[in-house]
Design an enzyme around this catalytic site. Sequence first.
Site, PDB file in Angstrom:
ATOM      1  N   THR A 340      19.080 113.525  33.882  1.00  0.00           N
ATOM      2  CA  THR A 340      17.696 113.019  33.883  1.00  0.00           C
ATOM      3  C   THR A 340      16.687 114.110  33.531  1.00  0.00           C
ATOM      4  OG1 THR A 340      17.677 113.352  36.289  1.00  0.00           O
ATOM      5  CG2 THR A 340      18.128 111.134  35.489  1.00  0.00           C
ATOM      6  N   ASP A 341      15.429 113.686  33.366  1.00  0.00           N
ATOM      7  CA  ASP A 341      14.336 114.592  32.970  1.00  0.00           C
ATOM      8  C   ASP A 341      13.499 115.031  34.163  1.00  0.00           C
ATOM      9  OD1 ASP A 341      15.037 114.115  30.247  1.00  0.00           O
ATOM     10  OD2 ASP A 341      13.951 112.228  30.354  1.00  0.00           O
ATOM     11  N   SER A 366       8.951 117.085  37.287  1.00  0.00           N
ATOM     12  CA  SER A 366       8.981 116.213  36.120  1.00  0.00           C
ATOM     13  C   SER A 366       8.987 117.108  34.895  1.00  0.00           C
ATOM     14  CB  SER A 366       7.767 115.287  36.103  1.00  0.00           C
ATOM     15  OG  SER A 366       7.727 114.531  34.919  1.00  0.00           O
ATOM     16  N   ARG A 367      10.085 117.056  34.121  1.00  0.00           N
ATOM     17  CA  ARG A 367      10.241 118.021  33.034  1.00  0.00           C
ATOM     18  C   ARG A 367       9.433 117.663  31.784  1.00  0.00           C
ATOM     19  NH1 ARG A 367      15.803 117.586  34.856  1.00  0.00           N
ATOM     20  NH2 ARG A 367      16.216 119.324  36.264  1.00  0.00           N
ATOM     21  N   VAL A 368       9.043 116.397  31.647  1.00  0.00           N
ATOM     22  CA  VAL A 368       8.282 116.007  30.458  1.00  0.00           C
ATOM     23  C   VAL A 368       7.006 115.248  30.801  1.00  0.00           C
ATOM     24  CG1 VAL A 368      10.309 115.906  28.961  1.00  0.00           C
ATOM     25  CG2 VAL A 368       9.575 113.856  30.167  1.00  0.00           C
TER      26      VAL A 368
END
Length: 504
Positions: A340-341, A366-368
């Site tokens: 997951t991101d 949250s990476r994006v």
Amino acid sequence: MTETSTNLFFNKEVHRLIDHYRVAPKVYNIGFVENVGDFIANVSGLSACKYGELLEFEDGSAGIAMNLERDNVGVVLLSNSHQVVSGSKVVSTGQVLQVGVGYALIGRVVDSLGQPLDDKGKINYTCYRPLEFEAPAIIERAPVNRPLETGLTMVDAIVPIGRGQRELIIGDRQTGKTSIAVDTILNQKDKDVICIYVAIGQKASTIAQLVQVFEQHKAFDYTFIVCSTASDPAPLQYLAPYAATAMAEEFMYQGKDVLIVYDDLSKHAVAYREMSLLLRRPPGREAYPGDVFYLHSRLLERAAQLSPENGGGSITALPIVETMEGDISAYIPTNIISITDGQIYFETELFHSGIRPAINVGLSVSRVGGAAQSPAMKKVSSKLRLELAQYRELSVFAQFGADLDPLTQEILDHGAKLTEVLKQNKHEPLPLATQVLMLFIVSHKYLAKVPLAEVKSYLQELLHFLEMQYPEVIKRIAATKQLDDAAESMLHKAIEEFKVLKGF
């Protein structure tokens, strides 16, 4: 014409038809059941069978070929058929399992095969899609740059989610994981997002309660539920998320935005483990089969933001994973974290101390989503994570009763009020403008002189004052999603007016 000539003419015509008659040979791949039990059948004779092929049994029931061995085929049954016994005939269909898709699903509750479970009648499907489908290629995707607002201030401010993102919701049982997913669905009303809730291995009573919540909030106008209850066999629990994703893909490839919640993938992995062990596949770590990582990667990779050339649709995935005693380093959680991101981690201690949503900001990321966050929210939440982290760290030392300097006391006081502002009741998502106003008020220390017990009521009164006296500011933030200098100066002026009225 005489009778003799009539017969001769008739015979010639019959011979002519026979000479021109050609029958295309039909080839059937037929096998026979060797043994059956626990929704697993071993079939011999299917020499041309392919992996994942749909098979039809003598009684009309269906199964999927999951094991291809030298002498037999391991088949998982899709129904509780007592007519499948040793010696039963099995025929290959040459097809893979498909599920009905389309707008007819909205407002319905269906099982893993698309069959209705509510009392609203039959669903007339006009289109079907295979359960397993190749994920969009890299060249077909676009960057995640549009926010998917959850209505939860702590999520939208600290761990924002973008359309096309895969954000894991992880934590122990009874910590509010499902609530955050349900609130996100409720917040998509009038936002042109189709929502799918996938219940895997849940109690039927839990799903019935969820149906009531959706009905009360009119969420079924844009939502449907795909469920496989705890009483369903493992094969149906295994198929549920793939069926729901196939349904979501139909909308995505039409250019629509879709939100899909998998609740939860821990039970999905357990169902797959049960199937694999019954199929006599070699067990690995924690008795899971060796391909359990691929089980979830090929599912979650289908969530994407498509490029404008490919329609611009998206699937946003919110998989839920249950941990044991907060152990996020277990096998399934680490697998899904790597796919997951980002993840939103729910902590049991925070939940029991009354902080809800009980999100641990240190372990959540949250990476994006930051790239998809609205400018107004980004402006008021830039220091939020740091302030909360400082407060949580200092509050541990403050418990020992040591003398605190004024700066430390100020950080603790501000952190406590910030935590109070971020508390939110379930099924009460807030619009973006309200969230921005709340964070603007607390970040500019306008609550410094307000007692902690009165923070919530004071904030509600202040928001009501702004709605009544300065509605244009709220409308401006909601429409533009910007917080410009003019709006800021107007807010400062309005809050000072309110402070005079309240005597602060």
